[in-house]
Design an enzyme around this catalytic site. Structure first.
Site, PDB file in Angstrom:
ATOM      1  N   GLU A 197       0.864  -1.190   0.000  1.00  0.00           N
ATOM      2  CA  GLU A 197       0.000   0.000   0.000  1.00  0.00           C
ATOM      3  C   GLU A 197       0.894   1.232   0.000  1.00  0.00           C
ATOM      4  O   GLU A 197       1.632   1.476   0.952  1.00  0.00           O
ATOM      5  CB  GLU A 197      -0.906   0.010   1.234  1.00  0.00           C
ATOM      6  CG  GLU A 197      -1.752   1.284   1.338  1.00  0.00           C
ATOM      7  CD  GLU A 197      -2.494   1.409   2.676  1.00  0.00           C
ATOM      8  OE1 GLU A 197      -2.760   0.378   3.318  1.00  0.00           O
ATOM      9  OE2 GLU A 197      -2.790   2.553   3.064  1.00  0.00           O
ATOM     10  N   ARG A 243       0.652  10.457   0.059  1.00  0.00           N
ATOM     11  CA  ARG A 243       0.986  11.522   1.014  1.00  0.00           C
ATOM     12  C   ARG A 243       2.253  12.248   0.633  1.00  0.00           C
ATOM     13  O   ARG A 243       2.750  13.072   1.404  1.00  0.00           O
ATOM     14  CB  ARG A 243       1.174  10.937   2.418  1.00  0.00           C
ATOM     15  CG  ARG A 243      -0.072  10.348   2.993  1.00  0.00           C
ATOM     16  CD  ARG A 243       0.151   9.931   4.442  1.00  0.00           C
ATOM     17  NE  ARG A 243      -0.696   8.807   4.775  1.00  0.00           N
ATOM     18  CZ  ARG A 243      -0.604   8.102   5.879  1.00  0.00           C
ATOM     19  NH1 ARG A 243       0.304   8.403   6.786  1.00  0.00           N
ATOM     20  NH2 ARG A 243      -1.415   7.098   6.086  1.00  0.00           N
ATOM     21  N   THR A 253      -4.418   6.167   1.656  1.00  0.00           N
ATOM     22  CA  THR A 253      -4.797   7.552   1.979  1.00  0.00           C
ATOM     23  C   THR A 253      -5.614   8.166   0.842  1.00  0.00           C
ATOM     24  O   THR A 253      -5.499   9.358   0.556  1.00  0.00           O
ATOM     25  CB  THR A 253      -3.566   8.424   2.327  1.00  0.00           C
ATOM     26  OG1 THR A 253      -2.593   7.642   3.006  1.00  0.00           O
ATOM     27  CG2 THR A 253      -3.965   9.572   3.248  1.00  0.00           C
ATOM     28  N   LYS A 275     -11.011  -1.480   6.736  1.00  0.00           N
ATOM     29  CA  LYS A 275      -9.800  -1.183   7.493  1.00  0.00           C
ATOM     30  C   LYS A 275     -10.228  -0.630   8.855  1.00  0.00           C
ATOM     31  O   LYS A 275     -11.143   0.201   8.921  1.00  0.00           O
ATOM     32  CB  LYS A 275      -8.995  -0.150   6.711  1.00  0.00           C
ATOM     33  CG  LYS A 275      -7.905   0.580   7.468  1.00  0.00           C
ATOM     34  CD  LYS A 275      -7.044   1.359   6.488  1.00  0.00           C
ATOM     35  CE  LYS A 275      -6.298   2.484   7.177  1.00  0.00           C
ATOM     36  NZ  LYS A 275      -5.105   2.894   6.418  1.00  0.00           N
TER      37      LYS A 275
HETATM   38  C1  3PG Z   1      -0.704   5.078   8.381  1.00  0.00           C
HETATM   39  O1  3PG Z   1      -1.748   5.638   8.266  1.00  0.00           O
HETATM   40  O2  3PG Z   1       0.374   5.665   8.302  1.00  0.00           O
HETATM   41  C2  3PG Z   1      -0.762   3.614   8.542  1.00  0.00           C
HETATM   42  O3  3PG Z   1      -1.859   3.297   9.312  1.00  0.00           O
HETATM   43  C3  3PG Z   1       0.478   3.038   9.102  1.00  0.00           C
HETATM   44  O4  3PG Z   1       0.528   3.291  10.436  1.00  0.00           O
HETATM   45  P1  3PG Z   1       1.853   2.948  11.228  1.00  0.00           P
HETATM   46  O5  3PG Z   1       2.937   3.841  10.673  1.00  0.00           O
HETATM   47  O6  3PG Z   1       1.507   3.294  12.660  1.00  0.00           O
HETATM   48  O7  3PG Z   1       2.157   1.494  11.033  1.00  0.00           O
END
Ligand code: 3PG
Length: 213
Positions: A45, A49, A72, A132
């Site tokens: 994934e 961002r 995202t 999720k």
């Molecule tokens: C995120 O939104 O960055 C993901 O959920 C990953 O989260 P993490 O960096 O806490 O594993």
């Protein structure tokens, strides 16, 4: 069209952990994806961002064995861009009505995010059975998902947010968890220094996590 549950199930069943990637360096995209795939984590994934996220996706999608999704995802435009970049699935932190409307028109499946029973029920009413759970640890972690299992038995979750290898083990033991997402497999200093062997080792450890038979 409701969520393409069979397509999503087959993607989410490929490995116990989905690496959640925040990457802007396009040159690092291929070696990072290759390390993750070599370590046994083929489902990736890539979060939208960073300015170069779509280029990172396009590079990773060229890696043999990689199944690349966008993360995202918050807008219909990002959905179109995800398809164009070569994504095979999409992930969102939430499940807004506008996003679910747009997902109905897109040819790849969406895994939307929820944090509460009402949000899960609302998504379920729209035909979503894979969700999720986000941000998993901040929302109460594995005990909350365990409590969802009895009243919401037809919904399966991929918890993400604040998860490490030990917490992943706990989540994967729950009957309503198909896989977990996390970024712990890709420490930023390992990416910055090009230490993809370390990332492959962390991926192999994560890939060894199993759903109990
Ligand atoms: C995120 O939104 O960055 C993901 O959920 C990953 O989260 P993490 O960096 O806490 O594993």
């Amino acid at each position: 069209m409701p969520q393409d549950a069979p397509a999503l199930r087959s993607v989410l069943s490929l490995a116990p952990v989905i690496p959640v990637i925040i990457l802007d360096d396009v040159d690092a995209a291929r070696p990072l994806a290759e390390a993750l795939v070599a370590g046994g984590l083929p489902v990736l994934e890539v979060t939208l961002r960073t300015p170069n996220a779509l280029r990172v996706i396009a590079e990773m999608a060229k890696v043999p064995g990689a199944i690349v999704g966008s993360g995202t995802v918050r807008s219909p435009l990002q959905m179109e861009q995800s398809v164009h970049a070569g994504c095979q699935f999409m992930v969102s932190p939430g499940a807004s009505p506008r996003l679910l409307d747009a997902a109905d028109e897109i040819g790849i499946p969406l895994l939307p995010g929820i944090g509460t029973p009402t949000e899960a029920m609302t998504a379920s009413e729209r035909g979503y059975s894979f969700l999720k759970f986000f941000p998993a640890e901040a929302m109460g972690g594995a005990p909350v998902l365990k409590a969802f299992a009895s009243p919401l038995p037809d919904i399966t979750f991929c918890p993400t947010g604040g998860i490490d290898v030990e917490k992943a083990r706990t989540y994967l033991a729950l009957p309503n968890v198909i896989c977990v997402g996390g970024s712990w497999i890709m420490p930023q200093d390992a990416i910055a220094s090009g230490d993809f062997k370390r990332i492959e080792t962390l991926a192999r450890e994560a890939a060894g996590l199993k759903k109990p038979a």
